[in-house]
Structures are given as C-alpha cells and as structure tokens.
Scaffold this active site. Structure first.
Site, PDB file in Angstrom:
ATOM      1  N   ASP A 201       0.847  -1.186   0.000  1.00 41.82           N
ATOM      2  CA  ASP A 201       0.000   0.000   0.000  1.00 41.82           C
ATOM      3  C   ASP A 201       0.885   1.239   0.000  1.00 41.82           C
ATOM      4  O   ASP A 201       1.605   1.495   0.965  1.00 41.82           O
ATOM      5  CB  ASP A 201      -0.887  -0.027   1.249  1.00 41.82           C
ATOM      6  CG  ASP A 201      -1.881   1.118   1.286  1.00 41.82           C
ATOM      7  OD1 ASP A 201      -1.590   2.192   0.737  1.00 41.82           O
ATOM      8  OD2 ASP A 201      -2.958   0.932   1.885  1.00 41.82           O
TER       9      ASP A 201
ATOM     10  N   TYR B 110       3.734   9.790  -0.763  1.00 35.59           N
ATOM     11  CA  TYR B 110       4.868   9.350   0.069  1.00 35.59           C
ATOM     12  C   TYR B 110       6.209   9.462  -0.659  1.00 35.59           C
ATOM     13  O   TYR B 110       7.252   9.293  -0.040  1.00 35.59           O
ATOM     14  CB  TYR B 110       4.695   7.886   0.507  1.00 35.59           C
ATOM     15  CG  TYR B 110       3.564   7.618   1.457  1.00 35.59           C
ATOM     16  CD1 TYR B 110       2.952   8.649   2.160  1.00 35.59           C
ATOM     17  CD2 TYR B 110       3.104   6.320   1.655  1.00 35.59           C
ATOM     18  CE1 TYR B 110       1.901   8.398   3.021  1.00 35.59           C
ATOM     19  CE2 TYR B 110       2.058   6.064   2.522  1.00 35.59           C
ATOM     20  CZ  TYR B 110       1.458   7.107   3.198  1.00 35.59           C
ATOM     21  OH  TYR B 110       0.431   6.839   4.041  1.00 35.59           O
TER      22      TYR B 110
ATOM     23  N   LYS C 214      -2.427   5.631  -4.243  1.00 38.72           N
ATOM     24  CA  LYS C 214      -3.524   6.589  -4.036  1.00 38.72           C
ATOM     25  C   LYS C 214      -3.233   7.896  -4.768  1.00 38.72           C
ATOM     26  O   LYS C 214      -2.076   8.232  -5.005  1.00 38.72           O
ATOM     27  CB  LYS C 214      -3.683   6.890  -2.540  1.00 38.72           C
ATOM     28  CG  LYS C 214      -3.718   5.648  -1.673  1.00 38.72           C
ATOM     29  CD  LYS C 214      -3.924   5.976  -0.212  1.00 38.72           C
ATOM     30  CE  LYS C 214      -3.580   4.814   0.679  1.00 38.72           C
ATOM     31  NZ  LYS C 214      -2.131   4.617   0.855  1.00 38.72           N
TER      32      LYS C 214
ATOM     33  N   HIS D 242      -6.833   9.707  -1.954  1.00 38.44           N
ATOM     34  CA  HIS D 242      -6.122   9.650  -0.664  1.00 38.44           C
ATOM     35  C   HIS D 242      -6.804  10.457   0.438  1.00 38.44           C
ATOM     36  O   HIS D 242      -6.833  10.059   1.593  1.00 38.44           O
ATOM     37  CB  HIS D 242      -4.686  10.157  -0.874  1.00 38.44           C
ATOM     38  CG  HIS D 242      -3.752   9.834   0.237  1.00 38.44           C
ATOM     39  ND1 HIS D 242      -2.411   9.698   0.047  1.00 38.44           N
ATOM     40  CD2 HIS D 242      -3.949   9.612   1.567  1.00 38.44           C
ATOM     41  CE1 HIS D 242      -1.821   9.403   1.195  1.00 38.44           C
ATOM     42  NE2 HIS D 242      -2.746   9.355   2.130  1.00 38.44           N
TER      43      HIS D 242
HETATM   44  N1  LIG Z   1      -4.444   6.627   4.088  1.00 37.42           N
HETATM   45  C1  LIG Z   1      -3.892   7.530   4.876  1.00 37.42           C
HETATM   46  O1  LIG Z   1      -4.235   8.700   4.818  1.00 37.42           O
HETATM   47  C2  LIG Z   1      -2.861   7.130   5.892  1.00 37.42           C
HETATM   48  C3  LIG Z   1      -2.536   8.012   6.929  1.00 37.42           C
HETATM   49  C4  LIG Z   1      -1.587   7.626   7.864  1.00 37.42           C
HETATM   50  C5  LIG Z   1      -0.973   6.393   7.759  1.00 37.42           C
HETATM   51  N2  LIG Z   1      -1.316   5.564   6.733  1.00 37.42           N
HETATM   52  C6  LIG Z   1      -0.665   4.282   6.547  1.00 37.42           C
HETATM   53  O2  LIG Z   1      -0.665   3.532   7.680  1.00 37.42           O
HETATM   54  C7  LIG Z   1       0.614   2.901   7.783  1.00 37.42           C
HETATM   55  C8  LIG Z   1       0.847   2.499   9.190  1.00 37.42           C
HETATM   56  O3  LIG Z   1       0.847   3.607  10.079  1.00 37.42           O
HETATM   57  P1  LIG Z   1       1.360   3.426  11.550  1.00 37.42           P
HETATM   58  O4  LIG Z   1       2.826   3.407  11.563  1.00 37.42           O
HETATM   59  O5  LIG Z   1       0.673   4.469  12.379  1.00 37.42           O
HETATM   60  O6  LIG Z   1       0.818   1.941  11.887  1.00 37.42           O
HETATM   61  P2  LIG Z   1       0.580   1.160  13.238  1.00 37.42           P
HETATM   62  O7  LIG Z   1       0.412  -0.256  12.795  1.00 37.42           O
HETATM   63  O8  LIG Z   1      -0.513   1.766  14.040  1.00 37.42           O
HETATM   64  O9  LIG Z   1       1.923   1.328  14.069  1.00 37.42           O
HETATM   65  C9  LIG Z   1       3.089   0.694  13.680  1.00 37.42           C
HETATM   66  C10 LIG Z   1       4.119   1.102  14.701  1.00 37.42           C
HETATM   67  O10 LIG Z   1       3.919   0.271  15.854  1.00 37.42           O
HETATM   68  C11 LIG Z   1       5.161  -0.248  16.239  1.00 37.42           C
HETATM   69  N3  LIG Z   1       5.027  -1.550  16.876  1.00 37.42           N
HETATM   70  C12 LIG Z   1       5.391  -1.805  18.128  1.00 37.42           C
HETATM   71  N4  LIG Z   1       5.129  -3.071  18.447  1.00 37.42           N
HETATM   72  C13 LIG Z   1       4.603  -3.661  17.360  1.00 37.42           C
HETATM   73  C14 LIG Z   1       4.153  -4.975  17.100  1.00 37.42           C
HETATM   74  N5  LIG Z   1       4.142  -5.927  18.027  1.00 37.42           N
HETATM   75  N6  LIG Z   1       3.710  -5.231  15.858  1.00 37.42           N
HETATM   76  C15 LIG Z   1       3.699  -4.258  14.904  1.00 37.42           C
HETATM   77  N7  LIG Z   1       4.107  -2.988  15.107  1.00 37.42           N
HETATM   78  C16 LIG Z   1       4.554  -2.697  16.343  1.00 37.42           C
HETATM   79  C17 LIG Z   1       5.987  -0.329  14.964  1.00 37.42           C
HETATM   80  O11 LIG Z   1       7.331  -0.303  15.349  1.00 37.42           O
HETATM   81  P3  LIG Z   1       8.526  -0.593  14.306  1.00 37.42           P
HETATM   82  O12 LIG Z   1       8.688   0.644  13.515  1.00 37.42           O
HETATM   83  O13 LIG Z   1       9.670  -0.874  15.207  1.00 37.42           O
HETATM   84  O14 LIG Z   1       8.128  -1.769  13.487  1.00 37.42           O
HETATM   85  C18 LIG Z   1       5.529   0.903  14.220  1.00 37.42           C
HETATM   86  O15 LIG Z   1       6.295   2.035  14.617  1.00 37.42           O
HETATM   87  C19 LIG Z   1       1.595   3.896   7.230  1.00 37.42           C
HETATM   88  O16 LIG Z   1       2.732   3.279   6.684  1.00 37.42           O
HETATM   89  C20 LIG Z   1       0.766   4.530   6.136  1.00 37.42           C
HETATM   90  O17 LIG Z   1       0.977   3.863   4.907  1.00 37.42           O
HETATM   91  C21 LIG Z   1      -2.242   5.898   5.811  1.00 37.42           C
END
Ligand SMILES: NC(=O)c1ccc[n+]([C@@H]2O[C@H](COP(=O)([O-])OP(=O)(O)OC[C@H]3O[C@@H](n4cnc5c(N)ncnc54)[C@H](OP(=O)(O)O)[C@@H]3O)[C@@H](O)[C@H]2O)c1
Length: 201
Positions: A15, A20, A45, A78
């Site tokens: 995705d 990005y 997106k 998006h």
């Molecule tokens: N459509 C949109 O407008 C939009 C907006 C915002 C985000 N997004 C998407 O959402 C994606 C994910 O965002 P997010 O980073 O906030 O996702 P998240 O899944 O809520 O958080 C992932 C974070 O949690 C940490 N983490 C700690 N323990 C974990 C475990 N046991 N398993 C998995 N992760 C763990 C990860 O650490 P590590 O880094 O050490 O793995 C990472 O920093 C982004 O890459 C983006 O593509 C989309």
C-alpha cells in the site's frame, strides 16, 4: 533473485501513494521480489491536489510509471478535497478502471457524509474507505455506514503508531489470553469489528 523478509513472511498487500514519494523504491522492491505481479495486491492513491478530472489520469500514469507496473489493484482518493466534487474524481477513476489501469476504486479519510456523496455519484463500486482505526478512536458510526453500504472499512494505524503496545488495559487482556497487546488490538478488536462486503469474499 533476492527476496526481502516481508515477501518471505508472506506479505502480499503493498500500500503506497504518490504522496509518500516512495513509489520508485516500491517498484524496485516489486521487480526484485520472487513473487508474480498477480500474486501481489498493489494499492496506490491519488493525492488531494490531483482530484480534478484532468489531473487524475496524469497522476495515475505517473504512479504506474514509477511503480513499473501496468495496473494497480486498488486506487483510492487519498484525502477528500472540499472544493472538488467527488463525481469529477470518480468519473475519471472509472475511466481508468474501464481501461484496465485500475482494478478497483476506493476512497480514504472520507467522513460518512463524504462517503455518502461519493456512493451517490459513483458509477462503479467503492470497495473501501481507508481510515484511521484503532481501539482509541470511535468509528462506530462510519463502520456501520460502511457495512450497510457494502464498503470495506480498512484501518490505517491499527496499533495507533505503537501506542497500543504500551496500553495497560490491552496488555492485561492479552495476558489473560496468552496474547500481546498488539495481537489483542489487531487480531481481536479490529477483526471482530471489520466489515466484510460481499464482493470482498
Ligand atoms: N491513508 C492515509 O491517509 C494514511 C494516513 C496515515 C498512515 N497511513 C498508513 O498507515 C501505515 C501504518 O501507520 P502506523 O505506523 O501508524 O501503523 P501502526 O500499525 O498503528 O503502528 C506501527 C508502529 O507500531 C510499532 N510496533 C510496536 N510493536 C509492534 C508490534 N508488536 N507489531 C507491529 N508494530 C509494532 C511499529 O514499530 P517498528 O517501527 O519498530 O516496526 C511501528 O512504529 C503507514 O505506513 C501509512 O501507509 C495511511
């Protein structure tokens, strides 16, 4: 042929988005992976500044070029743009779908009323609304609306960008079931609330 850990672990949904600025890197990883194009579900997106009718096609063609593919499996808008009618964007996306550049059309970050407007003008199914969704945000109204309209609600930040992992309540629930807080949030909480549109089955 090289194969990074994500492919080895079985990840098949990629995705990304033009916003990005990483589509070339994603494309290189796809080209390098020991996985057929058909075996990957690829999403990109269209950013909110490219939602006018005449801007959608060049934006998507640019994404396809950077990704090095002939089509994407899913193309969401998006982020909604208050001054661009959804009909304009969806009409352009529908044309791209007809030509096979896009397999499915979606939206992201749409409120219930924005989704309602999009559904009322879309000539093709809107297969998903991709939104912030985790145990700390109440999306029950949007979730119910998506389910009633056969739109999959897909979550981003399901672990609240890591906050879930530190949450004492989720940790306590996890301990009771031999799971981590992240597993409680993703496998239990989110899945049980997920909407499964008929066309996603
Ligand atoms: N459509 C949109 O407008 C939009 C907006 C915002 C985000 N997004 C998407 O959402 C994606 C994910 O965002 P997010 O980073 O906030 O996702 P998240 O899944 O809520 O958080 C992932 C974070 O949690 C940490 N983490 C700690 N323990 C974990 C475990 N046991 N398993 C998995 N992760 C763990 C990860 O650490 P590590 O880094 O050490 O793995 C990472 O920093 C982004 O890459 C983006 O593509 C989309």
């Amino acid at each position: 042929m090289r194969s990074g850990p994500s492919w080895t672990w079985g990840y098949r949904h990629v995705d990304t988005t033009e916003f990005y600025d990483n589509e070339r890197g994603v494309g290189a990883a796809l080209a390098d992976a020991d996985v057929d194009r058909e075996g990957v579900f690829l999403t990109t997106k269209v950013w909110r500044t490219n939602l006018h009718r005449g801007d959608v096609r060049p934006a998507v063609e640019g994404s396809l070029d950077r990704l090095g593919v002939d089509y994407v499996d899913l193309l969401p808008a998006h982020w909604p743009h208050p001054r661009v009618p959804a009909a304009e964007t969806l009409d352009a996306m529908t044309g791209l779908r007809r030509e096979g550049l896009v397999r499915h059309v979606g939206v992201s970050n749409f409120t219930r009323s924005q989704l309602a407007e999009a559904l009322s003008v879309a000539g093709v199914p809107i297969v998903t609304n991709h939104v912030l969704y985790n145990p700390f945000v109440d999306r029950s109204d949007l979730r119910a609306y998506c389910a009633a309209n056969d739109v999959a609600l897909t979550a981003y930040s399901p672990l609240a960008t890591g906050e879930v992992v530190e949450n004492a309540v989720l940790q306590r629930i996890g301990r009771r079931h031999g799971k981590t807080a992240a597993q409680v949030a993703s496998g239990g909480w989110s899945s049980r609330r997920a909407s499964w549109p008929s066309r996603a089955r």
